[in-house]
Design a protein around this motif. Structure first.
Motif, short mmCIF file in Angstrom:
data_model
loop_
_atom_site.label_atom_id
_atom_site.label_comp_id
_atom_site.label_asym_id
_atom_site.label_seq_id
_atom_site.Cartn_x
_atom_site.Cartn_y
_atom_site.Cartn_z
N LEU A 205 12.01 -42.07 54.18
CA LEU A 205 11.35 -41.38 53.07
C LEU A 205 9.89 -41.83 52.94
CD1 LEU A 205 14.18 -41.39 50.38
CD2 LEU A 205 13.26 -39.41 51.55
N GLU A 206 9.64 -43.11 53.15
CA GLU A 206 8.26 -43.60 53.07
C GLU A 206 7.37 -42.88 54.08
OE1 GLU A 206 8.67 -47.78 53.66
OE2 GLU A 206 8.77 -48.23 51.51
N LEU A 207 7.87 -42.72 55.30
CA LEU A 207 7.12 -42.01 56.33
C LEU A 207 6.91 -40.56 55.95
CD1 LEU A 207 5.87 -41.73 59.17
CD2 LEU A 207 8.19 -41.32 60.05
N LEU A 208 7.97 -39.95 55.44
CA LEU A 208 7.88 -38.54 55.10
C LEU A 208 6.90 -38.29 53.97
CD1 LEU A 208 10.54 -35.93 55.29
CD2 LEU A 208 9.34 -36.10 53.12
N PHE A 209 6.91 -39.13 52.95
CA PHE A 209 5.97 -38.96 51.84
C PHE A 209 4.53 -39.07 52.34
CE2 PHE A 209 9.51 -40.42 48.91
CZ PHE A 209 9.65 -39.18 48.32
N LEU A 210 4.31 -39.98 53.27
CA LEU A 210 2.97 -40.19 53.81
C LEU A 210 2.47 -38.92 54.52
CD1 LEU A 210 0.75 -42.37 54.19
CD2 LEU A 210 1.82 -42.89 56.40
N VAL A 211 3.31 -38.33 55.35
CA VAL A 211 2.92 -37.15 56.12
C VAL A 211 2.93 -35.89 55.25
CG1 VAL A 211 3.47 -35.72 58.13
CG2 VAL A 211 3.82 -38.20 58.23
N SER A 212 3.91 -35.79 54.36
CA SER A 212 4.05 -34.58 53.54
C SER A 212 2.87 -34.37 52.61
CB SER A 212 5.35 -34.64 52.73
OG SER A 212 6.47 -34.58 53.59
N ASP A 213 2.31 -35.44 52.09
CA ASP A 213 1.13 -35.30 51.23
C ASP A 213 0.04 -34.49 51.92
OD1 ASP A 213 1.96 -36.54 48.91
OD2 ASP A 213 1.33 -38.53 49.55
N PHE A 214 -0.17 -34.80 53.20
CA PHE A 214 -1.19 -34.09 53.97
C PHE A 214 -0.78 -32.64 54.22
CE2 PHE A 214 -2.60 -32.62 58.18
CZ PHE A 214 -3.97 -32.58 57.96
N LEU A 215 0.48 -32.43 54.60
CA LEU A 215 0.96 -31.07 54.90
C LEU A 215 0.89 -30.17 53.66
CD1 LEU A 215 4.05 -31.78 57.19
CD2 LEU A 215 1.81 -30.90 57.87
N ILE A 216 1.26 -30.70 52.51
CA ILE A 216 1.20 -29.93 51.27
C ILE A 216 -0.24 -29.65 50.89
CG2 ILE A 216 1.69 -29.98 48.78
CD1 ILE A 216 4.22 -31.58 49.47
N HIS A 217 -1.10 -30.66 51.02
CA HIS A 217 -2.51 -30.50 50.68
C HIS A 217 -3.16 -29.39 51.51
CE1 HIS A 217 -6.63 -31.50 49.55
NE2 HIS A 217 -6.93 -31.54 50.85
N THR A 218 -2.86 -29.34 52.80
CA THR A 218 -3.48 -28.34 53.67
C THR A 218 -2.96 -26.93 53.40
OG1 THR A 218 -1.83 -28.78 55.40
CG2 THR A 218 -3.91 -30.00 55.52
N ARG A 219 -1.84 -26.82 52.68
CA ARG A 219 -1.27 -25.51 52.38
C ARG A 219 -1.47 -25.10 50.93
NH1 ARG A 219 0.93 -27.68 56.60
NH2 ARG A 219 1.91 -26.43 58.24
N THR A 220 -2.22 -25.91 50.18
CA THR A 220 -2.40 -25.62 48.76
C THR A 220 -3.16 -24.32 48.53
OG1 THR A 220 -2.32 -27.96 48.11
CG2 THR A 220 -3.44 -26.45 46.60
N GLU A 221 -4.23 -24.12 49.25
CA GLU A 221 -5.04 -22.91 49.04
C GLU A 221 -4.23 -21.65 49.33
OE1 GLU A 221 -9.22 -20.82 50.57
OE2 GLU A 221 -8.71 -22.86 51.20
N SER A 222 -3.48 -21.65 50.42
CA SER A 222 -2.68 -20.49 50.78
C SER A 222 -1.49 -20.32 49.83
CB SER A 222 -2.18 -20.64 52.22
OG SER A 222 -1.31 -19.58 52.56
N GLY A 223 -0.80 -21.43 49.55
CA GLY A 223 0.40 -21.37 48.71
C GLY A 223 0.12 -21.01 47.27
N SER A 224 -1.08 -21.36 46.77
CA SER A 224 -1.42 -21.08 45.37
C SER A 224 -2.28 -19.83 45.22
CB SER A 224 -2.15 -22.28 44.75
OG SER A 224 -3.38 -22.51 45.42
N GLY A 225 -2.52 -19.13 46.32
CA GLY A 225 -3.40 -17.97 46.29
C GLY A 225 -2.97 -16.90 45.30
N HIS A 226 -1.65 -16.69 45.19
CA HIS A 226 -1.14 -15.64 44.32
C HIS A 226 -1.41 -15.96 42.85
CE1 HIS A 226 2.39 -13.62 42.18
NE2 HIS A 226 1.62 -12.63 42.57
#
Length: 293
Positions: A205-226
């Protein structure tokens, strides 16, 4: 058995409310797509004054079949929210046995083309679910509830995977990880690390949280566009939460809307506007696009 079922769907086809009928056949002994039934008859009707879903089961010798009568409104809801992914599989792979005014042919074509506007709404819904699951999982992790955190993060990755599939212009299918393996290998690898790693649950989980923060951040503009597009419709004017919650498109976000808004406030995308109430030092909270966006 198809010959035995023909009178059933011909009777439905004679009803002027029936838009189309699809026949789905089981292709493996324990097929999950048909819930182990040998045949599925999917009937789509346009009536809104009847139950949204009507199901009847049939048996003939050693075989079984199910009739599903679904309103257009319910079908569109399932397609938008992704709450019945089998229906996507049925429409894709079902054989048309009745089609009024090319309704089903047009529906299949629309699903294959997956219009951009439909993708934008679905991305918003999946992104909101992703944020909800991720933040709930993070809180449970911080509290030391590792297995509960693990469960939430598996679901969060699933929403991230569906978001990736939609981003690439496809409908998420029942076998979404098979799709992601081809078009989102970074997310697929993250899923493998979480599920198959020999490290402790806490370390995974520690590893996943570290990587997921970046993956979510890079998809914020597209995911929140609506949602950003809707809030931005008023320019410098602001929205109450109730106005957003009851919006004809944002209503599909449900309870995930609240945490998505808070996430976007933290990211500086949405600005909070405070207005005085009659109570001392108590303010109404409103929302608008951040002036620097």
């Amino acid at each position: 058995m198809e010959d035995i079922l023909r009178p059933v769907y011909q009777e439905r086809a004679s009803n002027p409310e029936t838009q189309g009928v699809l026949l789905i056949e089981k292709h493996s002994p324990e097929s999950p797509s048909t819930d182990t039934f040998d045949f599925i008859l999917l009937v789509i009707i346009k009536s809104q004054d009847k139950p949204p879903v009507f199901i009847k089961h049939y048996a003939y010798e050693h075989k079984k079949a199910a009739l599903h009568v679904v309103t257009e409104e319910k079908l569109n809801e399932w397609r938008l929210l992704g709450t019945n992914r089998k229906i996507i599989d049925w429409i894709y792979n079902g054989r048309i046995v009745f089609d009024r005014n090319d309704y089903l042919a047009s529906l299949k074509r629309e699903m294959e083309e997956f219009p951009f506007y439909g993708r934008k709404i679905k991305k918003g819904i999946e992104f909101a679910k992703l944020i909800r699951r991720y933040m709930d999982g993070k809180e449970l992790f911080d509290q030391g509830n590792m297995l509960d955190a693990y469960n939430h993060i598996v679901h969060a990755l699933h929403h991230l995977a569906r978001l990736e599939v939609i981003e690439k212009g496809y409908h998420p299918e029942v076998t979404v990880w098979n799709q992601v393996k081809q078009i989102g290998p970074d997310i697929y690898k993250l899923y493998e690390e979480l599920v198959y790693s020999e490290e402790s649950v806490e370390q995974r989980l520690e590893l996943l949280f570290l990587v997921s923060d970046f993956l979510i951040h890079t998809r914020t503009e597209s995911g929140s566009g609506h949602i950003m597009e809707i809030i931005g419709e008023r320019g410098d004017e602001y929205w109450s939460y109730d106005e957003l919650y009851s919006h004809k498109e944002l209503v599909y976000y449900g309870e995930d809307l609240r945490i998505l808004i808070e996430y976007l406030i933290d990211r500086g995308c949405i600005e909070v506007v405070l207005k005085e109430t009659k109570g001392a030092k108590l303010f109404h909270r409103y929302y608008k696009i951040h002036k620097e966006i």
